[in-house]
Design an enzyme around this catalytic site. Structure first.
Site, PDB file in Angstrom:
ATOM      1  N   ARG A 163      48.444 -29.395   2.815  1.00  0.00           N
ATOM      2  CA  ARG A 163      47.749 -28.529   3.779  1.00  0.00           C
ATOM      3  C   ARG A 163      47.128 -29.304   4.938  1.00  0.00           C
ATOM      4  NH1 ARG A 163      50.494 -26.146   1.081  1.00  0.00           N
ATOM      5  NH2 ARG A 163      50.123 -24.264  -0.145  1.00  0.00           N
ATOM      6  N   SER A 240      44.000 -17.736   1.852  1.00  0.00           N
ATOM      7  CA  SER A 240      43.268 -18.549   0.878  1.00  0.00           C
ATOM      8  C   SER A 240      42.155 -19.309   1.600  1.00  0.00           C
ATOM      9  CB  SER A 240      44.208 -19.528   0.182  1.00  0.00           C
ATOM     10  OG  SER A 240      45.187 -18.829  -0.558  1.00  0.00           O
ATOM     11  N   GLU A 343      40.020 -24.007   3.841  1.00  0.00           N
ATOM     12  CA  GLU A 343      41.336 -24.193   4.443  1.00  0.00           C
ATOM     13  C   GLU A 343      41.357 -23.790   5.910  1.00  0.00           C
ATOM     14  OE1 GLU A 343      45.941 -22.720   3.728  1.00  0.00           O
ATOM     15  OE2 GLU A 343      44.637 -23.076   2.015  1.00  0.00           O
TER      16      GLU A 343
END
Length: 351
Positions: A163, A240, A343
């Protein structure tokens, strides 16, 4: 060059999937790569702060908004040369993936249903259901704001990891387009995610027709409130909110022992570079934060479908959302000694 500028103050809440965010001082829309470069260069030369906006699906913007120029990236379309497809940064991601599948092209179908624009995908190495864009990206064309030039950056120069990439956490590079390698056979990428494999009725690493994989992924995402629906507040989120934590190898045994002492059942864990990756959703649930867990005044909550999504129930402020995020983060750390990290990008706000 004429660049569309919106008169009067615009609110970021009108352009983010969370429907949160205060006013912005100046708002311009760039519909071509040249306009995008010109808009950013103009703001830079004026000493004006710049916020780049694609699909708004990965932004948490403070209630005070952004005191600068917001540049909406709206260049769209793509071209194909053999097994390479070049896509404009402002192109809606899922519309692109859908078009690939409809044309019998595979490789990106496991990333179906993800909101946002193509230009954002290399920045945080977008991934889901066992796949990530790093596996398909060939190169990125970007505007280097420091050097004031457009250049091509190859995939192996982008520092892809879980990520993240070298583009995340810095605004030096403005993505103009992304080149992907696709599979002309129409077969999917190898199915590596257990839940997806079970849904498809295949073994791990099997391939299926891309259209079949896309349909299965969209079904799974809808069941978790991860496909945008204006009528469903469970989808008023940034996806998320926390990444799955990676515990350094030297700390893993102690952390896993601590978790095991206070929970029952098998602890989901996966090998990761430099350590062990744990499931953030599993930790959140076992720290006492179940689906639908409410935040301040019930104006925000964890999604009723998926504990990783923090949602706006319709009348929330960004501070409401951050208060819930802090409660969840601190609760998991107090219970298990594992700190979760957000995130999405936090603009003019912090945890």
């Amino acid at each position: 060059m004429d660049i569309a500028e919106t008169p009067g103050p615009a609110r970021l809440a009108d352009f983010t999937t969370l429907r949160l965010g205060g006013p912005v001082r100046r708002f311009v829309t760039a519909t071509t790569a040249a306009e995008l470069v010109a808009a950013v260069r103009e703001a830079d030369e004026a000493g004006e702060p710049v916020l780049l906006l694609g699909g708004g699906s990965n932004l948490v913007v403070g209630d005070d908004g952004f005191a600068g120029t917001l540049v909406r990236i709206a260049n769209t379309g793509w071209t194909r040369d053999g097994d390479i497809v070049e896509v404009a940064a402002g192109q809606e991601w899922d519309a692109f993936v859908s078009a690939l599948v409809d044309n019998g092209l595979g490789g990106l179908e496991c990333l179906s249903g993800i909101p946002g624009s193509v230009g954002a995908t290399p920045i945080q190495n977008v991934g889901a259901y066992g796949g990530e864009v790093a596996e398909s990206i060939v190169s990125v064309e970007l505007y280097d704001r420091a050097a004031k030039e457009v250049r091509t950056v190859k995939a192996d120069e982008l520092g892809f990891a879980y990520r993240t990439s070298v583009l995340k956490g810095t605004d030096r590079g403005v993505v103009l387009s992304v080149r992907f390698r696709i599979d002309p056979s129409g077969q999917s990428a190898p199915v590596r995610y257990a839940e997806l494999a079970r849904t498809l009725g295949v073994e791990i690493d099997a391939k299926v027709p891309a259209a079949q994989a896309r349909e299965a992924v969209l079904g799974l995402r809808r069941g978790k409130g991860m496909v945008l629906d204006p009528a469903d507040h469970d989808t008023w989120s940034a996806g998320s909110f926390f990444t799955n934590p990676i515990v350094p190898e030297e700390e893993a045994a102690a952390v896993l022992s601590r978790i095991a002492e206070s929970t029952e059942g098998k602890i989901p864990q996966y090998p990761a570079k430099g350590g062990v990756k744990l499931s953030a959703a599993w930790l959140i649930e076992r720290a006492g934060f179940g689906k639908g867990y409410p935040g301040p005044g019930g104006r925000v909550s964890l999604s009723a479908k998926h504990t990783l999504a923090l949602t706006n129930r319709g009348e929330a402020s960004t501070e409401d959302l951050l208060a819930l995020a802090r409660e969840v983060r601190d609760g998991v750390e107090a219970r298990f000694g594992v700190r979760l990290h957000p995130e999405p990008l936090l603009i003019n706000c912090s945890l």
